[in-house]
Motif scaffolding. Sequence first.
Motif, PDB file in Angstrom:
ATOM      1  N   SER A 152       0.825  -1.205   0.000  1.00 12.01           N
ATOM      2  CA  SER A 152       0.000   0.000   0.000  1.00 12.01           C
ATOM      3  C   SER A 152       0.860   1.257   0.000  1.00 12.01           C
ATOM      4  O   SER A 152       0.593   2.209  -0.740  1.00 12.01           O
ATOM      5  CB  SER A 152      -0.926  -0.003   1.220  1.00 12.01           C
ATOM      6  OG  SER A 152      -1.764   1.132   1.219  1.00 12.01           O
ATOM      7  N   LYS A 153       1.891   1.262   0.819  1.00 13.42           N
ATOM      8  CA  LYS A 153       2.801   2.417   0.857  1.00 13.42           C
ATOM      9  C   LYS A 153       3.540   2.561  -0.470  1.00 13.42           C
ATOM     10  O   LYS A 153       3.804   3.678  -0.931  1.00 13.42           O
ATOM     11  CB  LYS A 153       3.808   2.257   2.002  1.00 13.42           C
ATOM     12  CG  LYS A 153       3.186   2.335   3.393  1.00 13.42           C
ATOM     13  CD  LYS A 153       2.729   3.745   3.724  1.00 13.42           C
ATOM     14  CE  LYS A 153       3.897   4.657   4.010  1.00 13.42           C
ATOM     15  NZ  LYS A 153       3.428   6.013   4.444  1.00 13.42           N
ATOM     16  N   LEU A 154       3.848   1.434  -1.102  1.00 11.48           N
ATOM     17  CA  LEU A 154       4.548   1.468  -2.390  1.00 11.48           C
ATOM     18  C   LEU A 154       3.660   2.095  -3.465  1.00 11.48           C
ATOM     19  O   LEU A 154       4.131   2.870  -4.306  1.00 11.48           O
ATOM     20  CB  LEU A 154       4.950   0.053  -2.798  1.00 11.48           C
ATOM     21  CG  LEU A 154       5.886  -0.076  -4.005  1.00 11.48           C
ATOM     22  CD1 LEU A 154       7.253   0.521  -3.671  1.00 11.48           C
ATOM     23  CD2 LEU A 154       6.033  -1.538  -4.417  1.00 11.48           C
ATOM     24  N   VAL A 155       2.356   1.769  -3.461  1.00  9.06           N
ATOM     25  CA  VAL A 155       1.418   2.358  -4.424  1.00  9.06           C
ATOM     26  C   VAL A 155       1.425   3.874  -4.307  1.00  9.06           C
ATOM     27  O   VAL A 155       1.391   4.598  -5.311  1.00  9.06           O
ATOM     28  CB  VAL A 155      -0.012   1.812  -4.198  1.00  9.06           C
ATOM     29  CG1 VAL A 155      -1.028   2.634  -4.992  1.00  9.06           C
ATOM     30  CG2 VAL A 155      -0.097   0.351  -4.613  1.00  9.06           C
ATOM     31  N   ALA A 156       1.492   4.366  -3.074  1.00  6.72           N
ATOM     32  CA  ALA A 156       1.442   5.813  -2.866  1.00  6.72           C
ATOM     33  C   ALA A 156       2.764   6.500  -3.182  1.00  6.72           C
ATOM     34  O   ALA A 156       2.776   7.648  -3.639  1.00  6.72           O
ATOM     35  CB  ALA A 156       1.034   6.119  -1.426  1.00  6.72           C
ATOM     36  N   SER A 157       3.881   5.814  -2.975  1.00 11.48           N
ATOM     37  CA  SER A 157       5.176   6.493  -3.051  1.00 11.48           C
ATOM     38  C   SER A 157       5.974   6.204  -4.319  1.00 11.48           C
ATOM     39  O   SER A 157       6.776   7.028  -4.750  1.00 11.48           O
ATOM     40  CB  SER A 157       6.028   6.121  -1.832  1.00 11.48           C
ATOM     41  OG  SER A 157       6.250   4.714  -1.794  1.00 11.48           O
ATOM     42  N   ASP A 158       5.766   5.052  -4.932  1.00 12.02           N
ATOM     43  CA  ASP A 158       6.539   4.681  -6.114  1.00 12.02           C
ATOM     44  C   ASP A 158       5.775   5.052  -7.381  1.00 12.02           C
ATOM     45  O   ASP A 158       4.648   4.604  -7.601  1.00 12.02           O
ATOM     46  CB  ASP A 158       6.835   3.175  -6.095  1.00 12.02           C
ATOM     47  CG  ASP A 158       7.618   2.741  -7.328  1.00 12.02           C
ATOM     48  OD1 ASP A 158       8.816   3.069  -7.411  1.00 12.02           O
ATOM     49  OD2 ASP A 158       7.012   2.094  -8.201  1.00 12.02           O
ATOM     50  N   GLY A 159       6.409   5.838  -8.233  1.00  8.92           N
ATOM     51  CA  GLY A 159       5.732   6.368  -9.408  1.00  8.92           C
ATOM     52  C   GLY A 159       5.210   5.295 -10.345  1.00  8.92           C
ATOM     53  O   GLY A 159       4.079   5.362 -10.825  1.00  8.92           O
ATOM     54  N   MET A 160       6.010   4.266 -10.627  1.00 13.61           N
ATOM     55  CA  MET A 160       5.587   3.237 -11.571  1.00 13.61           C
ATOM     56  C   MET A 160       4.441   2.399 -11.003  1.00 13.61           C
ATOM     57  O   MET A 160       3.468   2.099 -11.707  1.00 13.61           O
ATOM     58  CB  MET A 160       6.761   2.328 -11.931  1.00 13.61           C
ATOM     59  CG  MET A 160       6.414   1.257 -12.954  1.00 13.61           C
ATOM     60  SD  MET A 160       7.868   0.352 -13.557  1.00 13.61           S
ATOM     61  CE  MET A 160       8.664   1.611 -14.554  1.00 13.61           C
ATOM     62  N   THR A 161       4.547   2.038  -9.731  1.00 14.74           N
ATOM     63  CA  THR A 161       3.492   1.240  -9.096  1.00 14.74           C
ATOM     64  C   THR A 161       2.192   2.024  -9.026  1.00 14.74           C
ATOM     65  O   THR A 161       1.111   1.490  -9.288  1.00 14.74           O
ATOM     66  CB  THR A 161       3.918   0.819  -7.676  1.00 14.74           C
ATOM     67  OG1 THR A 161       5.203   0.201  -7.725  1.00 14.74           O
ATOM     68  CG2 THR A 161       2.915  -0.150  -7.068  1.00 14.74           C
ATOM     69  N   ARG A 162       2.304   3.286  -8.673  1.00 14.79           N
ATOM     70  CA  ARG A 162       1.115   4.143  -8.569  1.00 14.79           C
ATOM     71  C   ARG A 162       0.464   4.330  -9.930  1.00 14.79           C
ATOM     72  O   ARG A 162      -0.761   4.258 -10.067  1.00 14.79           O
ATOM     73  CB  ARG A 162       1.510   5.495  -7.974  1.00 14.79           C
ATOM     74  CG  ARG A 162       0.332   6.396  -7.613  1.00 14.79           C
ATOM     75  CD  ARG A 162       0.774   7.690  -6.951  1.00 14.79           C
ATOM     76  NE  ARG A 162       1.706   8.431  -7.787  1.00 14.79           N
ATOM     77  CZ  ARG A 162       2.994   8.642  -7.464  1.00 14.79           C
ATOM     78  NH1 ARG A 162       3.491   8.173  -6.340  1.00 14.79           N
ATOM     79  NH2 ARG A 162       3.784   9.315  -8.282  1.00 14.79           N
ATOM     80  N   CYS A 163       1.294   4.541 -10.947  1.00 12.08           N
ATOM     81  CA  CYS A 163       0.774   4.716 -12.310  1.00 12.08           C
ATOM     82  C   CYS A 163       0.019   3.472 -12.771  1.00 12.08           C
ATOM     83  O   CYS A 163      -1.066   3.566 -13.345  1.00 12.08           O
ATOM     84  CB  CYS A 163       1.919   5.034 -13.264  1.00 12.08           C
ATOM     85  SG  CYS A 163       1.419   5.234 -14.984  1.00 12.08           S
ATOM     86  N   GLN A 164       0.583   2.290 -12.495  1.00 15.34           N
ATOM     87  CA  GLN A 164      -0.054   1.044 -12.899  1.00 15.34           C
ATOM     88  C   GLN A 164      -1.387   0.858 -12.169  1.00 15.34           C
ATOM     89  O   GLN A 164      -2.395   0.457 -12.766  1.00 15.34           O
ATOM     90  CB  GLN A 164       0.863  -0.139 -12.615  1.00 15.34           C
ATOM     91  CG  GLN A 164       0.273  -1.480 -13.039  1.00 15.34           C
ATOM     92  CD  GLN A 164       1.213  -2.650 -12.757  1.00 15.34           C
ATOM     93  OE1 GLN A 164       2.325  -2.462 -12.265  1.00 15.34           O
ATOM     94  NE2 GLN A 164       0.763  -3.849 -13.063  1.00 15.34           N
TER      95      GLN A 164
END
Length: 462
Positions: A317-329
Amino acid sequence: MLYDKARDFLRAKPENEENDVGRSAFRRDYGRLLHSPSFRRLQGKTQLFPGHESDFFRNRLTHSLEVGQIAKGIALRINATEPAFRDDPIDVDLVEFAGLAHDLGHPPFGHNGERALDDCMKKNGGFEGNAQTLRILSRVEKKELRSPDDGDVCGISADGTDRRLGLNLTYRSLASVLKYDKQIPLRRHKNAPLMKGYYASEDLLVKSIKEHVGTPSTTGVFKTVFKTIECQIMDIADDIAYSTYDLEDAMKGGFSHPLQLRAMVLGRPSLAAKLLEKVKREVADITEPDLFSAIDDLLNLDDSGAATNSLGSYETSKLVASDGMTRCQFFSELVDQFMRGVGVDLLPDKDVRFSRITVVRDIRIKIETLKHLNFLLTIMSPRLKVVEYRGYDVVKTIFETLDSEEGHLLLPDDLRLMHERLTDTDSKRRLICDFVAGMTDRYAVEFYSRLRESGATIFKPL
């Protein structure tokens, strides 16, 4: 009266236009919008976060570009999958035009700027962003006058007649931004809530739009609805973009992450009840289990079915918010899912103009849930509320100053002349309202500082 499709392409002022190869009347309208100052100024208007905070976050212009692309994608999909639209397809230029234009009327500082102007205009026709969009396109933009041949280029003639035609768009293009088929009363009580519709000043224009575009069937669910299919597609595209990408910006800004949102709803019954009440406005038969199921589908990131409070889920969940590629996907998949939930119901006579755009029930619930959840937890947060309240005061102060006894002397020269030529209070105040509504956030703050502080040099023109 039988529908004559050629009337869609007519304009208030006829033009000698030749349909170049590949360039229709709607494509011309698209170009006129794209090159207009009002469209450019959207880059300086707040979407979620103030523009000075970061170049990353969306503004009204980039939001409008996204809405235009989503709307065009929906139209292309309908044209390709619905047999009735293969011979009479939705015009993708027109749909994209509607998406790009939909926020044109929003004032500086978003909805609080809108509320400030409506409070100022309660006795003179009110203010509302969608009504202002129609007015900008048909009157405020400075491309065409009804009769400029006398050498007088002022939008208001010497006898006080308003002869402005805005961008002189086709009637079908104007219909594509007419979201609410209701006139806002000229006089409203000072405590009346903001009302969606069109201004009394555009009443004759709306009548003319309906004469040229036609009216919906008089049977079934379409009996009282005037909303073209392009306008409906723009509307759902706006909801899709707003529900997903505003939340993406909120996550990038550190306001939330998926599991935090989920935990807040599940752990605060009062928030869940408020969210359910808001979603019910669009999905009347939604139940609490429907709401929690939608939140689970949207925000539960653990595919294994393990407890969602596990360390692995939290880190994801934190990765979705903080990592650009994960959030974009994550958000790209949501947008794709939402777009695939859009369909169409044809009218009984198979007239595509007013056919009803539909959204699969569970997709509609997800869109509305995300939209209102972000509003309740981000837009209503204390950090953003401070910005909103400041914007309300700035907008209201500017309007009241310009509307004072000699306040019109502060207007730019061309607007000052128009103000002097207008003969009634309603029109004079509407002109001032147009000017303030057209300001970017930065320009409004600068104008305010000139009025209340030392401000910029007097040698910089207004």
